[in-house]
Enzyme design. Structure first.
Site, PDB file in Angstrom:
ATOM      1  N   ILE A   1       0.864  -1.189   0.000  1.00 56.94           N
ATOM      2  CA  ILE A   1       0.000   0.000   0.000  1.00 56.94           C
ATOM      3  C   ILE A   1       0.893   1.230   0.000  1.00 56.94           C
ATOM      4  O   ILE A   1       1.754   1.377   0.879  1.00 56.94           O
ATOM      5  CB  ILE A   1      -0.880   0.020   1.265  1.00 56.94           C
ATOM      6  CG1 ILE A   1      -1.710  -1.266   1.390  1.00 56.94           C
ATOM      7  CG2 ILE A   1      -1.775   1.254   1.288  1.00 56.94           C
ATOM      8  CD1 ILE A   1      -2.742  -1.454   0.322  1.00 56.94           C
ATOM      9  N   CYS A   2       0.706   2.111  -0.962  1.00 55.24           N
ATOM     10  CA  CYS A   2       1.493   3.354  -0.973  1.00 55.24           C
ATOM     11  C   CYS A   2       1.139   4.179   0.261  1.00 55.24           C
ATOM     12  O   CYS A   2      -0.007   4.598   0.440  1.00 55.24           O
ATOM     13  CB  CYS A   2       1.207   4.160  -2.228  1.00 55.24           C
ATOM     14  SG  CYS A   2       2.001   5.780  -2.196  1.00 55.24           S
ATOM     15  N   ALA A   3       2.130   4.408   1.109  1.00 51.75           N
ATOM     16  CA  ALA A   3       1.855   5.057   2.398  1.00 51.75           C
ATOM     17  C   ALA A   3       1.338   6.485   2.229  1.00 51.75           C
ATOM     18  O   ALA A   3       0.398   6.895   2.910  1.00 51.75           O
ATOM     19  CB  ALA A   3       3.119   5.052   3.251  1.00 51.75           C
TER      20      ALA A   3
END
Lengths: 132, 118
Positions: free
Chosen positions: A81-83
């Site tokens: 998940i792209c933070a």
């Protein structure tokens, strides 16, 4: 069969309300059945919403969050998940919730907060990158 | 064959797609110089000078395009047809780009091994 490929999947649609992420899940299943490996699934844009374990679909409806979780554990690939995209959309793990003094978190293993570096690595190293 | 093509077709504001595409381009440039960026359709609006998006609560990420040179992102292509349709000429753009016709853009994009269209 042609030689197995190392495939990265990019998901930009949410877990409910659009077909993108469902199509990505079905594609991942089919690729695995065909003997390919999934390098990772990278969730970006609204795709990060797939990570929330607080989504609660009706009992007789398909639970995409749970399905991603089961598939990733069974086949040992990351749900990245792209933070930065996630934090902006209210998707946080326990560590970030504590760091930012947020009252709750909604992301846990096998989903994990990562960076765009993972996307870049897939773009450079995967045999195929398939975007949904 | 070239490496990675980023296609960006969304206006800069109204959705986060354009801004998040820019983030992905910058991150990828840290791993490879073999990447190209294609501005098509409403995507050309991203490159306009004098944007004031703070007035609508949106981030002014256009300034960051000026860093592309620093990040060695040099293959930047803009669809000439899209500019014409929107009444934009090259002097209104923030950075130096290569303008190509739609046909040339398509041919160029097809030369890339991986294409991302966020």
């Amino acid at each position: 069969m042609s030689s197995p490929l190392n495939i990265a999947i990019i998901v930009t649609g949410p877990s409910y309300g659009r077909q993108d992420a469902l199509s990505a899940y079905h594609y991942a299943q089919a690729a695995l059945v065909a003997g390919h490996t999934i390098q990772r699934v990278f969730f970006y844009n609204d795709g990060v919403l797939n990570a929330s374990f607080l989504s609660a679909p009706a009992a007789d409806e398909f639970d995409l969050h749970a399905a991603w979780r089961a598939l990733a554990i069974k086949h040992q690939f990351g749900l990245d998940i792209c933070a930065s995209a996630a934090l902006r959309r209210g998707i946080v793990d326990a560590g970030e919730a504590e760091r930012l003094s947020l009252p709750h978190f909604n992301l846990e293993y096998p989903f994990q907060l990562t960076g765009l570096g993972q996307l870049a690595e897939s773009l450079v190293t995967a045999d195929r990158v398939v975007q949904f | 064959m070239h490496g990675i093509a980023f296609i960006t077709r969304q206006a800069p504001h109204g959705s986060a797609a354009a801004r998040e595409t820019q983030d992905a381009i910058l991150a990828t440039s840290a791993l490879t110089e073999d990447l190209s960026v294609f501005f098509i359709g409403d995507g050309v609006f991203q490159l306009l000078k004098n944007q004031a998006p703070k007035q609508i609560g949106s981030r002014n990420f256009a300034a960051t395009f000026k860093l592309f040179d620093l990040y060695d992102i040099e293959n930047i292509y803009v669809c000439q047809d899209s500019l014409l349709e929107r009444g934009i000429d090259g002097t209104q753009l923030l950075i130096d780009v290569t303008c190509l016709s739609q046909v040339e853009m398509n041919a160029k994009i097809r030369m890339h091994a991986k294409i991302l269209n966020l």
